[in-house]
Design a protein around this motif. Structure first.
Motif, PDB file in Angstrom:
ATOM      1  N   VAL A 140       0.859  -1.191   0.000  1.00 16.94           N
ATOM      2  CA  VAL A 140       0.000   0.000   0.000  1.00 16.94           C
ATOM      3  C   VAL A 140       0.893   1.238   0.000  1.00 16.94           C
ATOM      4  N   PRO A 141       0.367   2.357  -0.487  1.00 16.06           N
ATOM      5  CA  PRO A 141       1.171   3.580  -0.483  1.00 16.06           C
ATOM      6  C   PRO A 141       1.460   4.050   0.938  1.00 16.06           C
ATOM      7  N   ALA A 142       2.624   4.652   1.124  1.00 21.24           N
ATOM      8  CA  ALA A 142       2.990   5.179   2.441  1.00 21.24           C
ATOM      9  C   ALA A 142       2.279   6.502   2.713  1.00 21.24           C
ATOM     10  N   PHE A 143       1.598   7.037   1.683  1.00 21.02           N
ATOM     11  CA  PHE A 143       0.905   8.318   1.857  1.00 21.02           C
ATOM     12  C   PHE A 143      -0.541   8.159   1.410  1.00 21.02           C
ATOM     13  N   THR A 144      -1.433   7.964   2.395  1.00 21.54           N
ATOM     14  CA  THR A 144      -2.866   7.791   2.146  1.00 21.54           C
ATOM     15  C   THR A 144      -3.565   7.896   3.490  1.00 21.54           C
ATOM     16  N   ALA A 201     -10.777  28.751   5.365  1.00 24.15           N
ATOM     17  CA  ALA A 201     -10.431  27.450   5.954  1.00 24.15           C
ATOM     18  C   ALA A 201      -9.494  26.681   5.014  1.00 24.15           C
ATOM     19  N   THR A 202      -8.570  25.940   5.601  1.00 29.17           N
ATOM     20  CA  THR A 202      -7.711  25.020   4.841  1.00 29.17           C
ATOM     21  C   THR A 202      -7.574  23.747   5.669  1.00 29.17           C
ATOM     22  N   ALA A 203      -6.997  22.706   5.076  1.00 29.07           N
ATOM     23  CA  ALA A 203      -6.771  21.472   5.837  1.00 29.07           C
ATOM     24  C   ALA A 203      -5.527  20.781   5.299  1.00 29.07           C
ATOM     25  N   VAL A 204      -4.999  19.874   6.097  1.00 23.01           N
ATOM     26  CA  VAL A 204      -3.817  19.115   5.680  1.00 23.01           C
ATOM     27  C   VAL A 204      -4.155  17.632   5.695  1.00 23.01           C
ATOM     28  N   TYR A 205      -4.216  17.040   4.523  1.00 23.42           N
ATOM     29  CA  TYR A 205      -4.389  15.590   4.357  1.00 23.42           C
ATOM     30  C   TYR A 205      -3.175  15.057   3.616  1.00 23.42           C
ATOM     31  N   PRO A 236      -0.863  15.094   7.510  1.00 24.86           N
ATOM     32  CA  PRO A 236       0.350  15.711   8.064  1.00 24.86           C
ATOM     33  C   PRO A 236       1.475  14.714   8.339  1.00 24.86           C
ATOM     34  N   LEU A 237       1.161  13.425   8.358  1.00 24.89           N
ATOM     35  CA  LEU A 237       2.191  12.399   8.561  1.00 24.89           C
ATOM     36  C   LEU A 237       2.050  11.323   7.495  1.00 24.89           C
ATOM     37  N   ALA A 238       3.188  10.843   6.978  1.00 23.77           N
ATOM     38  CA  ALA A 238       3.155   9.631   6.159  1.00 23.77           C
ATOM     39  C   ALA A 238       2.831   8.478   7.109  1.00 23.77           C
ATOM     40  N   LEU A 239       2.339   7.369   6.547  1.00 22.03           N
ATOM     41  CA  LEU A 239       1.849   6.307   7.447  1.00 22.03           C
ATOM     42  C   LEU A 239       2.953   5.698   8.311  1.00 22.03           C
ATOM     43  N   HIS A 240       4.178   5.608   7.772  1.00 24.65           N
ATOM     44  CA  HIS A 240       5.257   5.033   8.593  1.00 24.65           C
ATOM     45  C   HIS A 240       5.709   5.998   9.680  1.00 24.65           C
ATOM     46  N   GLU A 241       5.177   7.233   9.650  1.00 26.58           N
ATOM     47  CA  GLU A 241       5.473   8.198  10.712  1.00 26.58           C
ATOM     48  C   GLU A 241       4.388   8.204  11.783  1.00 26.58           C
ATOM     49  N   GLN A 242       3.294   7.489  11.538  1.00 23.50           N
ATOM     50  CA  GLN A 242       2.205   7.397  12.525  1.00 23.50           C
ATOM     51  C   GLN A 242       2.637   6.502  13.680  1.00 23.50           C
ATOM     52  N   PRO A 243       2.193   6.839  14.893  1.00 20.90           N
ATOM     53  CA  PRO A 243       2.516   5.968  16.042  1.00 20.90           C
ATOM     54  C   PRO A 243       2.138   4.506  15.783  1.00 20.90           C
ATOM     55  N   ALA A 244       1.069   4.265  15.019  1.00 21.95           N
ATOM     56  CA  ALA A 244       0.627   2.891  14.768  1.00 21.95           C
ATOM     57  C   ALA A 244       1.668   2.086  14.003  1.00 21.95           C
ATOM     58  N   GLU A 269       7.124  11.560   2.691  1.00 22.95           N
ATOM     59  CA  GLU A 269       7.474  12.466   3.794  1.00 22.95           C
ATOM     60  C   GLU A 269       7.452  13.924   3.336  1.00 22.95           C
ATOM     61  N   GLY A 270       7.928  14.162   2.128  1.00 24.87           N
ATOM     62  CA  GLY A 270       7.935  15.522   1.596  1.00 24.87           C
ATOM     63  C   GLY A 270       6.519  16.046   1.393  1.00 24.87           C
ATOM     64  N   LEU A 271       5.625  15.185   0.901  1.00 21.63           N
ATOM     65  CA  LEU A 271       4.229  15.589   0.717  1.00 21.63           C
ATOM     66  C   LEU A 271       3.601  15.938   2.060  1.00 21.63           C
ATOM     67  N   ALA A 272       3.853  15.103   3.052  1.00 20.36           N
ATOM     68  CA  ALA A 272       3.258  15.331   4.372  1.00 20.36           C
ATOM     69  C   ALA A 272       3.637  16.709   4.931  1.00 20.36           C
ATOM     70  N   ARG A 273       4.828  17.210   4.573  1.00 20.77           N
ATOM     71  CA  ARG A 273       5.264  18.536   5.059  1.00 20.77           C
ATOM     72  C   ARG A 273       4.653  19.672   4.254  1.00 20.77           C
ATOM     73  N   ARG A 274       4.229  19.408   3.003  1.00 24.11           N
ATOM     74  CA  ARG A 274       3.912  20.519   2.090  1.00 24.11           C
ATOM     75  C   ARG A 274       2.467  20.601   1.602  1.00 24.11           C
ATOM     76  N   VAL A 275       1.703  19.504   1.652  1.00 25.17           N
ATOM     77  CA  VAL A 275       0.368  19.543   1.039  1.00 25.17           C
ATOM     78  C   VAL A 275      -0.592  20.456   1.814  1.00 25.17           C
ATOM     79  N   LEU A 276      -1.447  21.125   1.077  1.00 27.07           N
ATOM     80  CA  LEU A 276      -2.444  22.002   1.688  1.00 27.07           C
ATOM     81  C   LEU A 276      -3.706  21.976   0.828  1.00 27.07           C
ATOM     82  N   SER A 277      -4.843  21.599   1.457  1.00 27.98           N
ATOM     83  CA  SER A 277      -6.131  21.576   0.761  1.00 27.98           C
ATOM     84  C   SER A 277      -6.791  22.941   0.856  1.00 27.98           C
TER      85      SER A 277
END
Ligand SMILES: *Cc1c(COP(=O)(O)O)cnc(C)c1O
Length: 371
Positions: free
Chosen positions: A81-85, A306-310, A312-320, A335-343
């Motif tokens: 699975v992708p690390a960013f989802t 309003a804005t949102a971040v989908y 903020p963490l890649a999945l391997h950065e999640q505590p889980a 990881e780069g996307l998690a730092r930069r994406v903005l909805s």
């Protein structure tokens, strides 16, 4: 916020009388779980996707879980699975006891490609879940070309991409199964939870129908241990009404996205989403990439935007999932996307003036005006 990210009231208001009537019909029918409304919706949504079969389930997460199970994926099998989802894409693999393998995504569209997947394929790889993140179709053609000869199952997590097209065909029908969520904020949303699996394979659809309903074939006969993951009739009736507007809503999203694209083009600090060749995205989110994201968000919030971040963490950065198996740096694009994406705000019915105002505010931010 003066300009919200999403306004469900505005989406539902023009349909209010139809929605009320649909709900009343179910109330009067006395059939609340599965039944006529659900089968009718299953057929209509499958047809919308250009696929023969649809099996309604309780939510998008169960759609993924049951699709994996129906394809025979279980303990010991590797699933990429992708690390960013959204975390559900990975969570179902872990919950099934299968072995989760993260793959990085491509920088252009934040999805899996043959290049990110190929190096990770091995003898234990049984399935790959491609996610159409933000409503942009993943590289399904090249993934299918890579996976099919190896006998690896391709599943689509289409929870954010109802109606998106690739080379003219709607997503959901490229893999063995397409999994959709009807969580209220999705492009097609219920008034609660809901989901569906679509597939071209009659036999797979039949297995899914068993699994979602206690393995039940007849009232008293259970063929396999299943679960209770059924779509209910009120949600199906509501979804039938809303499905009739989905194509127009997606078109409205695309028009607003094109306006964002045009107005943001002069700003070198803002990377716009872009569209892959042959892809027709449905902009579940309009997502830009920026540096100084948190300062920009605060600046926009100050102006009532309003804005949102989908996400903020890649999945391997999640505590889980954090740990030695996937150290920081393992998936640099994710990881780069998690730092930069903005909805940015986007929904059918969002006034064009609002898009202009958002873009003007972003321009002010980067020119140092009005700070
Ligand atoms: C929403 C979503 C899901 C889960 O759907 P639910 O209906 O909330 O269970 C799975 N994957 C992605 C990419 C999603 O956006």
């Amino acid at each position: 916020m003066r300009i919200p990210l999403l306004d469900l009231q505005a989406i539902h208001a023009p349909l209010r009388a139809e929605l009320d009537a649909a709900i009343a019909t179910v109330l009067d029918s006395g059939a609340f779980v599965l039944g006529h409304e659900v089968s009718a919706f299953e057929a209509e949504f499958a047809a919308f996707c250009g696929v023969a079969h649809g099996v309604g389930v309780a939510n998008g997460t169960d759609a993924l879980m049951l699709a994996l199970e129906a394809c025979g994926i279980g303990p010991g099998d590797e699933v990429l699975v992708p690390a960013f989802t959204f975390i559900a894409t990975a969570g179902v693999v872990s919950r099934l006891g299968a072995r989760l393998v993260f793959a990085d995504v491509d920088a252009a569209h934040a999805g899996l490609t043959a290049a990110t997947v190929a190096p990770l394929l091995g003898p234990a790889t049984k399935a790959v879940i491609a996610v159409h993140l933000y409503g942009h179709p993943a590289a399904l053609i090249e993934l299918r070309r890579l996976l099919e000869p190896r006998g690896v199952v391709l599943l689509e997590d289409a929870a954010q991409a109802h109606g998106a097209r690739l080379h003219g065909a709607r997503v959901g029908g490229f893999g063995r199964a397409g999994c959709f969520s009807f969580y209220p904020t999705k492009n097609l949303g219920a008034l609660g939870d809901g989901g569906i699996v679509v597939t071209r394979e009659a036999e797979l659809a039949e297995r899914l129908r068993l699994l979602r309903n206690h393995g039940r074939r007849t009232q008293d006969e259970h063929l396999t241990p299943g679960v209770n993951s059924r779509l209910d009739a009120i949600q199906a009736a509501v979804l039938r009404v809303k499905l009739r507007s989905l194509a127009a809503w997606n078109e409205a999203r695309r028009r607003l996205a094109a306006l964002y694209d045009a107005l943001l083009a002069p700003l070198p600090q803002v990377t716009r989403p872009g569209v892959a060749e042959g892809a027709e995205p449905v902009y579940h989110q309009y997502v830009v990439r920026v540096e100084e994201r948190e300062r920009l968000r605060a600046f926009l919030a100050e102006r009532g935007i309003a804005t949102a971040v989908y996400y903020p963490l890649a999945l391997h950065e999640q505590p889980a999932y954090r740990g030695p198996r996937w150290p920081l740096g393992a998936f640099p694009v994710a990881e780069g996307l998690a730092r930069r994406v903005l909805s940015l705000p986007l929904y059918p019915g969002l006034p064009e003036d609002a898009v202009c105002e958002v873009c003007a505010a972003i321009a002010d931010f980067y020119s140092g005006k009005g700070a």
